[in-house]
Write a protein that holds these residues in place. Sequence first.
Motif, PDB file in Angstrom:
ATOM      1  N   CYS A   1       0.877  -1.164  -0.083  1.00  0.00           N
ATOM      2  CA  CYS A   1      -0.083  -0.129  -0.058  1.00  0.00           C
ATOM      3  C   CYS A   1       0.849   1.263  -0.049  1.00  0.00           C
ATOM      4  O   CYS A   1       2.052   1.102   0.486  1.00  0.00           O
ATOM      5  CB  CYS A   1      -0.767   0.074   1.138  1.00  0.00           C
TER       6      CYS A   1
ATOM      7  N   LEU B   1      -9.276  -0.443  10.204  1.00  0.00           N
ATOM      8  CA  LEU B   1      -8.119  -1.035  10.497  1.00  0.00           C
ATOM      9  C   LEU B   1      -8.524  -1.914  11.948  1.00  0.00           C
ATOM     10  O   LEU B   1      -8.972  -1.395  12.940  1.00  0.00           O
ATOM     11  CB  LEU B   1      -7.211  -0.191  10.699  1.00  0.00           C
TER      12      LEU B   1
ATOM     13  N   PRO C   1      -4.428   2.337   1.229  1.00  0.00           N
ATOM     14  CA  PRO C   1      -4.766   1.539   2.298  1.00  0.00           C
ATOM     15  C   PRO C   1      -6.111   1.499   2.959  1.00  0.00           C
ATOM     16  O   PRO C   1      -6.729   0.622   3.328  1.00  0.00           O
ATOM     17  CB  PRO C   1      -3.791   2.127   3.588  1.00  0.00           C
TER      18      PRO C   1
ATOM     19  N   LEU D   1       0.322  -3.892   4.595  1.00  0.00           N
ATOM     20  CA  LEU D   1      -0.971  -4.055   5.749  1.00  0.00           C
ATOM     21  C   LEU D   1      -1.090  -5.747   5.253  1.00  0.00           C
ATOM     22  O   LEU D   1      -1.285  -6.375   4.278  1.00  0.00           O
ATOM     23  CB  LEU D   1      -2.154  -3.568   4.813  1.00  0.00           C
TER      24      LEU D   1
ATOM     25  N   PHE E   1      -1.914  -3.419  10.403  1.00  0.00           N
ATOM     26  CA  PHE E   1      -0.685  -2.583   9.755  1.00  0.00           C
ATOM     27  C   PHE E   1       0.657  -3.029  10.286  1.00  0.00           C
ATOM     28  O   PHE E   1       1.005  -3.351  11.337  1.00  0.00           O
ATOM     29  CB  PHE E   1      -0.763  -0.939  10.386  1.00  0.00           C
TER      30      PHE E   1
ATOM     31  N   THR F   1      -7.604  -6.944   9.173  1.00  0.00           N
ATOM     32  CA  THR F   1      -6.368  -5.974   8.631  1.00  0.00           C
ATOM     33  C   THR F   1      -5.379  -5.707   9.869  1.00  0.00           C
ATOM     34  O   THR F   1      -6.140  -5.160  10.949  1.00  0.00           O
ATOM     35  CB  THR F   1      -6.858  -4.858   7.803  1.00  0.00           C
TER      36      THR F   1
ATOM     37  N   ILE G   1      -8.330  -1.897   3.138  1.00  0.00           N
ATOM     38  CA  ILE G   1      -9.183  -2.142   4.146  1.00  0.00           C
ATOM     39  C   ILE G   1     -10.502  -2.364   3.810  1.00  0.00           C
ATOM     40  O   ILE G   1     -11.088  -3.391   4.029  1.00  0.00           O
ATOM     41  CB  ILE G   1      -9.023  -1.086   5.295  1.00  0.00           C
TER      42      ILE G   1
END
Length: 285
Positions: A65, A212, A171, A74, A187, A185, A175
């Motif tokens: 991403c 997220l 991103p 991700l 990070f 998801t 997501i």
Amino acid sequence: MRIDLHTHSTASDGTDTPAELVRNAAAAGLDVVALTDHDTTRGHAEALVALPSGLTLVTGAELSCRIDGVSMHLLAYLFDPEEPALLAERELVRDDRVPRAKAMIAKLNELGVPVTWDQVARIARGGSVGRPHVASALVELGVVRSVDEAFTGNWLADGGRAHVGKHETDPFEAIRLVKAAGGVTVFAHPAASKRGHTVPESAIADMAAAGLDGIEVDHMDHDPDTRARLRGLAGELNLLTTGSSDYHGTRKTVALGEYATDPEVYGEITRRATGAFPVPGAGGA
């Protein structure tokens, strides 16, 4: 339980085949391992066939991403790999990897480095080609002493002399796509500053608001102070915190299970997922 939620195989830029990876995970005493190759799920079938009894496999991928000019990764877990929109985006990212690698090779040639596409393709062994394969070629040629040394401004780091950008997903779109495919998801290594510029905490807050689920806190590229800061941020944003080796076989020094995820966090990840489910080993092949 010992749970490692971030590993790579030869389907992307690891050095273990998927079958070797799950066997090595069992030998390392893991109870759960996630296979999260870059932008691909091609290794899952082989890993599932070889999965030893006593080891559970979490299927996933590490998605490339970019936000505000900064690359980020991700981790996506337990999504439906055949969901059309997410599959199309993964293929778009993956298809850009070969021309990008060839462009980096051309830049290296201009710098006097005799790396070739055949060499990089041999190192990739049919996997989703990426910078680590080019970095390994530089090690083979004696240009650098290690893969990490290749990821500097002199060579392949973002903005480096031989760096070439590639297609990377927004991103927030990633997501959304993973959620629509029933996945979860996280990070990956959000504060790994030695890899280049990192995403500001304000952007992580925006991603949390967009759905997220968590951030990877316990990682080899985060020192103790960074881990403490990220854990505090996760608490403020109501995000899950994971720990993972980011294992790449012999391409990195970190061992399987060197960093791990709390069983309660793992349980919450599995509760949130609807696209796929963890698979317990049946003895392997």
